[in-house]
Enzyme design. Structure first.
Site, short mmCIF file in Angstrom:
data_model
loop_
_atom_site.label_atom_id
_atom_site.label_comp_id
_atom_site.label_asym_id
_atom_site.label_seq_id
_atom_site.Cartn_x
_atom_site.Cartn_y
_atom_site.Cartn_z
N GLU A 30 29.48 8.14 -2.98
CA GLU A 30 28.92 8.93 -4.08
C GLU A 30 27.93 9.97 -3.54
O GLU A 30 27.87 11.10 -4.01
CB GLU A 30 28.23 8.00 -5.08
CG GLU A 30 28.49 8.35 -6.52
CD GLU A 30 27.98 7.28 -7.49
OE1 GLU A 30 27.34 6.31 -7.05
OE2 GLU A 30 28.23 7.42 -8.69
N GLU A 35 29.83 12.68 -1.85
CA GLU A 35 30.45 13.49 -2.90
C GLU A 35 29.41 14.47 -3.48
O GLU A 35 29.70 15.65 -3.70
CB GLU A 35 31.01 12.60 -4.02
CG GLU A 35 31.72 13.39 -5.10
CD GLU A 35 32.15 12.51 -6.29
OE1 GLU A 35 32.02 11.28 -6.22
OE2 GLU A 35 32.59 13.10 -7.30
N CYS A 45 29.21 3.97 -11.89
CA CYS A 45 29.35 2.52 -11.63
C CYS A 45 29.20 1.66 -12.87
O CYS A 45 29.47 0.47 -12.82
CB CYS A 45 28.39 2.07 -10.54
SG CYS A 45 26.87 2.96 -10.52
N SER A 69 31.17 11.14 -11.05
CA SER A 69 31.58 10.90 -9.67
C SER A 69 32.95 10.22 -9.70
O SER A 69 33.19 9.33 -10.51
CB SER A 69 30.57 10.00 -8.98
OG SER A 69 31.15 9.44 -7.82
N LYS A 127 33.00 -4.84 -17.37
CA LYS A 127 33.74 -5.00 -16.11
C LYS A 127 35.08 -5.68 -16.35
O LYS A 127 36.02 -5.51 -15.58
CB LYS A 127 32.92 -5.82 -15.11
CG LYS A 127 31.67 -5.11 -14.60
CD LYS A 127 31.99 -4.17 -13.47
CE LYS A 127 30.78 -3.34 -13.08
NZ LYS A 127 31.15 -2.17 -12.28
N GLU A 162 37.16 -2.86 -17.23
CA GLU A 162 37.36 -1.98 -16.09
C GLU A 162 38.44 -2.51 -15.14
O GLU A 162 39.29 -1.75 -14.68
CB GLU A 162 36.04 -1.82 -15.32
CG GLU A 162 36.12 -0.83 -14.17
CD GLU A 162 34.84 -0.80 -13.33
OE1 GLU A 162 34.17 -1.85 -13.22
OE2 GLU A 162 34.52 0.27 -12.78
N GLU A 182 44.88 2.25 -13.70
CA GLU A 182 44.79 3.02 -12.46
C GLU A 182 44.10 2.25 -11.34
O GLU A 182 44.11 2.68 -10.19
CB GLU A 182 44.08 4.36 -12.71
CG GLU A 182 42.62 4.26 -13.14
CD GLU A 182 42.42 4.12 -14.65
OE1 GLU A 182 43.39 3.70 -15.34
OE2 GLU A 182 41.31 4.37 -15.13
N CYS A 194 21.97 -3.05 -15.26
CA CYS A 194 22.86 -4.22 -15.20
C CYS A 194 22.13 -5.52 -15.48
O CYS A 194 22.71 -6.46 -16.01
CB CYS A 194 23.49 -4.32 -13.81
SG CYS A 194 24.33 -2.81 -13.35
#
Ligand SMILES: Cc1cc2nc3c(=O)[nH]c(=O)nc-3n(C[C@H](O)[C@H](O)[C@H](O)COP(=O)(O)O)c2cc1C
Ligand code: SF4
Lengths: 643, 410
Positions: A313, A316, A340, A360, A399, A402, A407, A570
């Site tokens: 990240e 990037e 994230c 990102s 999560k 996710e 993908e 989190c």
């Protein structure tokens, strides 16, 4: 450190109906020293005008039961369990919502009050359909606790003998069983007022009232971001995470499967609460032992992947900056947003899809790790990825969604097979007969054993940005981060203000480190630049920041912004132990920051295991083609209109 | 006897018919707001919507409340079963209502008025809009009301959507704001935190009309009528088993017997006063007075002849509340179905005394613990029947055995 953007506290977030203008004026009065005497059960206390009876009682350590009240939420005053008697008033008043504006005498347990409370409980129990012993909340349900507190020993007004509603298990993350709902509407206030997502609202009227979604559609079909904050605030078992512990046990029991688990930083700081410890007692290494005893073949540290995320990240970001500054490419998209938090990602996909290019492309640590385990780790250990089962212990319900994104299959198999919440792991540990707090400690498994303090602080709001700055600043300036911030603690990014903003001037630049030399010939273009970063947590704050960006405000000039869907980051995730409160989240944050200090290596780019992965596997380096295939992803424009 | 326009309703001679548009307003605007308020205070006028809160006190608090924008809201949601007097007023004397609102605006310093009109009265809207337009054209609404520079006031009509609870003033405000029509916590009251968080007075249609009369005819006149604590006249919506149902203007403090004589309902065995939310008065107590100090009412009077089954009536009312409860607070949402089940048990002669007592206790809790007036008054009808008509109800109690629904956990 600039704190101008108003932190969003529960007061400013209250909907118009619950906002007291008197209280506003009275706040002013407080400044003028206007206080008032109130007597509760014969005990007197002087409080600022506008203080609620509940607050005054707590000051006097007088217990008043509550159900619809929650410290994180605006007032509702609907369950009526907190009723008290005010001398001279015909009706009882709800202590949680009654602002004291005159000297009153309050009684908290007169015969009238006790009878009314029993009636409220009896009525709730009469329509609550569920058996305590087959409920996820057995033992920590607020309704159950109140029934015990008031000695309920019969169903005075009967009981629901059959369910009224079908369970909505459509979502990967949140399961809704409205038969257990007592209509306290904490979830509604969480979703509408705390998170400002607005999926849940009361439907219908009277006895047909039920909490539901737009047109009562399944949760999977509406704009739910899976943050699970509603679960954390549900007093009963009406809302729960989609529990996959049975599937995980099954994998463990299957000798053909190689089951690996990675553990995120926040569950370690929270799991003790499931075993009766006070908040803020991390059990990282006891948990490793417990996981092995449960039968996991390998126990890895998500922090390793967090370090990897920081490199990907961070690089990037530098590439985007180079494109904007050196190439003066108007198509370079800044600020870059962190990716994230899967709740945040889905929030952006729904509510601000035009801004997806800002996100990102780096996968979250959970997914990066899964991809590496089924490729790099599989290859080095001569395992068939088909037989590897990857489990992720996360503080998060999103999560679970996710890891099911289509993908996320870098190896041809799901990067992560199952996401477990902190609560679910606690259940597995208990089921295995393990007394977690008393367990001996053990370390993580290699080859991903080594992690840094930077990975740990991912758990707290501001942590990703702090970790990124530690790395980016060192890569660019060639100086130690400690020269900028004492002990490498980037204090301006810490804390719980809703949105934070910081600037770091880059006066000197250093040589380009080997890791990224193929991408950047030199850093001269960054000399004299000022790095502007932002941090926010909770989607209500994210919404403010997004609107600020849209309107060309301060955050639109940022280069990098950390977004976390959950209040507190989190550590306040939808998979963490209940209850939650600002104090509990602060204690978990403290635990996380003290863990950071305990690490010998505290910067992601100094993690030797990371450097090894780039050497042995991701040979094209950070943001190179291998890492693009394995560690980066794309997003979906979802929009907020539901078909 | 006159009859009201669109829907034929019998009325007796109404004071309102003798008041000309503009009379009250001109009198009010001749004096400073504080003096106009003093007139309302002297008259002793109390809210005609049911609760009977002092109108002048409400206005005084709103006038004192700090706020740039203030609102005058007319509660035309008339939803109480058995009331229709606001409909008559709106149809025939809308000018007086709008004028009362304008006087209210003058007193509290408001520039915006809203009429919250019951969905079922949609047919009245064109008429009301026409009256408003006429008043605008005559300069009685707009940027300088009656030529008074610096006093701008206009009135908009907003439609309800058919929920009874939206007649409760804070639910009404929520509804105006576009939210679910659910009552708010009080305090804060609307005079402090009302429409869009601004100081707001909410008054009944009739209250506003009386304000206009008081300014036009003088507070002394009004104070001279009725009783000491319940001054003036009041409009009653009379229905049920009587010879001449309709809308009656009668002095406050009138006894139930006197009222029944007026409407030809002397044979009644009971009268339900105050609508579904009110109480059932037995013949033995027809000497009681209709006034805030005895039996308060928003005006609904339902005459019950000897043949009426009171349990059926209370069941009907409970079914109404079951339908209309907003569902936010526990005592009302969960309590009403239990009371209704209880009435069904009573009807079948299957309710034990023990359970009946339990239900009456629950009813009292609902009166004390519900968040708004709906839940607080939902048990009234049943409780007063149990109190006054024991024989009629207990005649059907057959069983001594515990109710089937009682279950021991242990
Ligand atoms: C459930 C419920 C329904 C009500 N419906 C009405 C109504 O239809 N019209 C009305 O004027 N007041 C109604 N009220 C009373 C209002 O809350 C409020 O007291 C009244 O509008 C104040 O006006 P007043 O002081 O002029 O009477 C209702 C109250 C409750 C609790
Ligand atoms: S008493 Fe009934 S109508 Fe009033 S707030 Fe409670 S549930 Fe809603």
């Amino acid at each position: 450190m600039d704190k101008e953007l108003q932190p969003i506290g529960s007061e400013t977030r209250a909907p118009a109906s619950q906002r007291s203008r008197t209280a506003e004026l009275l706040k002013h009065a407080k400044a003028l020293g206007k206080e008032i005497d109130v007597s509760i059960d014969g005990n007197s206390v002087t409080v600022p005008l506008g203080t609620t009876i509940l607050e005054a009682a707590r000051e006097l350590r007088i217990h008043i039961p509550t159900l619809c009240f929650h410290e994180d939420l605006c007032l509702a005053g609907v369950c009526r369990i907190c009723m008290v008697e005010i001398e001279g008033q015909r009706t009882l008043q709800s202590a949680c919502s009654y602002p004291i504006t005159a000297p009153i005498r309050v009684s908290t347990h007169t015969a009238k009050v006790r009878r009314a409370r029993r009636h409220v409980l009896d009525l709730l129990l009469a329509s609550h359909h569920g058996e305590c012993y087959i409920c996820t909340r057995n033992g920590h349900c607020e309704l159950q606790a109140l029934a015990a507190e008031y000695g309920v020993d019969l169903f005075r007004f009967g009981r629901a003998d059959r369910p009224r509603y079908a369970i909505d298990a459509s979502s990967h993350a949140v399961v809704r069983d409205m038969n257990k709902c007592i209509l306290c509407r904490r979830c509604v206030r969480t979703c509408i007022d705390l998170q400002e997502v607005g999926v849940l609202e009361a439907l219908h009227r009277g006895q047909h009232t039920k909490v539901g979604t737009f047109m009562d559609k399944p949760l999977a079909d509406v704009v739910c971001i899976n943050c699970g904050q509603c679960i954390n605030r549900c007093p009963t078992g009406a809302l729960r995470a989609n529990d996959l512990t049975d599937e995980v046990w099954e994998a463990i029991d299957d000798p053909a499967k190689h089951v690996v688990i990675q553990t995120a930083p926040s569950p370690r700081a929270g799991i003790g609460e499931c075993f009766g410890l006070e908040p803020g007692r991390p059990l990282t290494f006891q948990m490793n032992t417990a996981l092995r005893r449960c039968g996991f073949d390998r126990v890895f540290d998500t922090n390793f992947a967090a370090d990897l995320t920081i490199i990907e990240e961070g690089v990037e970001l530098l590439l985007r900056l180079q494109r904007a500054i050196v190439e003066r490419d108007p198509a370079a998209v800044l600020p870059q947003f962190t990716s994230c938090s899967p709740g945040w990602v889905k929030y952006l996909e729904h509510f601000f899809p035009d801004y997806l290019p800002h996100l990102s492309t780096a996968k979250s640590p959970q997914q990066m790790f899964g991809a590496l385990i089924k490729t790099y780790y599989a290859r080095t250990n001569r395992l068939d990825p088909k037989n590897i089962v990857t489990v992720a212990l996360m503080p998060c319900s999103a999560k679970k969604f996710e890891c099911n994104r289509p993908e996320m299959c870098a190896s041809g198999f799901k990067d992560i097979d199952y996401g477990l919440t902190t609560r679910e792991l606690a259940k597995m540990i208990r089921e295995a007969g393990i007394d977690l707090p008393k367990l001996e400690k053990s370390d993580f498994d290699n080859p991903f054993g080594t992690a840094t303090g930077s990975g740990v602080i991912f758990g707290a709001t501001g942590g990703v940005m702090e970790a990124a700055l530690r790395t980016v600043l060192e890569l660019v300036t060639g100086q130690k981060i400690e020269n900028f911030f004492a002990h490498a603690d980037i204090v301006p990014l810490r804390g719980f203000e809703g949105a934070r903003y910081a600037e770091v001037p880059i006066t000197k630049v250093g040589p380009v480190p080997a890791l990224v030399r193929h991408l950047f010939p030199d850093w001269n273009w960054l000399r004299g630049a000022t790095l502007k970063v932002g941090v926010c947590h909770g989607t209500a704050n994210a919404k403010r920041v997004m609107e600020d960006i849209r309107d060309g405000g301060r955050f639109s000039h940022c280069h990098f912004i950390e977004f976390m869907a959950c209040p507190g980051g989190c550590l306040g995730g939808g998979g963490q132990p209940t209850p939650t409160s600002p104090a509990i989240r602060a204690a978990r944050a403290k635990a996380i920051y003290s863990e950071d200090h305990a690490y010998s290596v505290r910067k992601s780019h100094e993690n030797p295991a990371i450097l090894r992965v780039y050497e042995q596997f991701l040979a094209a380096g950070p943001c190179g083609h291998e890492s693009h295939e394995l560690l980066h992803t794309a997003y979906t424009r979802r929009g907020k209109y539901i078909a | 006897m006159t009859t009201s326009a669109a829907v034929q309703t019998t009325t007796n001679r109404l004071t309102f018919a003798a008041i000309e548009a503009g009379q009250g307003l001109n009198a009010a605007l001749k004096q400073p707001p504080a003096d106009a308020l003093r007139q309302v205070a002297f008259s002793g006028l109390r809210g005609r919507g049911g609760a009977g809160f002092s109108t002048s006190l409400k206005w005084e608090l709103a006038a004192k409340s700090a706020g740039e924008r203030k609102y005058v809201v007319c509660n035309a949601d008339e939803g109480e079963p058995g009331t229709f007097k606001d409909r008559v007023i709106l149809a025939d004397f809308a000018d007086l209502v709008f004028e009362g609102m304008t006087i209210g605006a003058w007193v509290i310093g408001a520039a915006h008025g809203i009429v919250y009109l019951r969905a079922e009265y949609t047919y009245l809207r064109p008429h009301l809009e026409a009256v408003l337009q006429r008043r605008r054209d005559a300069g009685l609404l707009g940027s300088a009301v009656a030529g008074q520079n610096g006093f701008a006031f206009d009135i908009a009509i907003r439609m309800g959507s058919g929920a009874y609870v939206c007649g409760e003033e804070t639910a009404l405000i929520e509804s105006l704001e576009g939210q679910r029509g659910e009552p708010r916590n009080r305090p804060p009251f609307p005079i402090d935190t009302g429409f869009l968080g601004n100081p707001t007075i909410v008054n009944n249609v009739e209250t506003f009309a009386w304000v206009t009369c008081i300014l036009a005819k003088g507070a002394d006149w009004f104070k001279g009528l009725g009783t000491e604590k319940s001054t003036g006249h009041k409009l009653f919506s009379v229905s049920g088993d009587c010879a001449r149902p309709g809308v009656y203007e009668l002095p406050m403090g009138i006894t139930v017997a006197e009222l029944l004589e007026e409407v030809g309902g002397e044979a009644a065995k009971a009268v339900q006063i105050g609508g579904a939310a009110g109480q059932c008065v037995p013949a033995a107590r027809f000497d009681r007075t209709i006034a805030y100090e005895d039996i308060p009412t928003g005006g609904s009077v339902i005459v019950l002849g000897p043949q009426r089954d009171l349990l059926r009536m209370s069941r009907n009312f409970l079914e109404f509340f079951l339908e209309e409860s907003c569902g936010q607070c526990t005592p009302c949402r969960e309590g009403i179905p239990k009371l209704l089940e209880g009435v069904e048990l009573l009807q079948n002669g299957r309710c034990s005394m023990t359970y009946l007592e339990e239900l009456c206790g629950l009813g009292e809790t609902m009166q004390q613990a519900s968040k708004c007036g709906l839940g607080q008054s939902a048990p009234n009808a049943l409780l007063s029947i149990v109190e006054h008509f024991q024989d009629e109800i207990l005649g059907r109690v057959v069983a001594k055995r515990p109710p089937a629904r009682r279950e021991r956990t242990a």
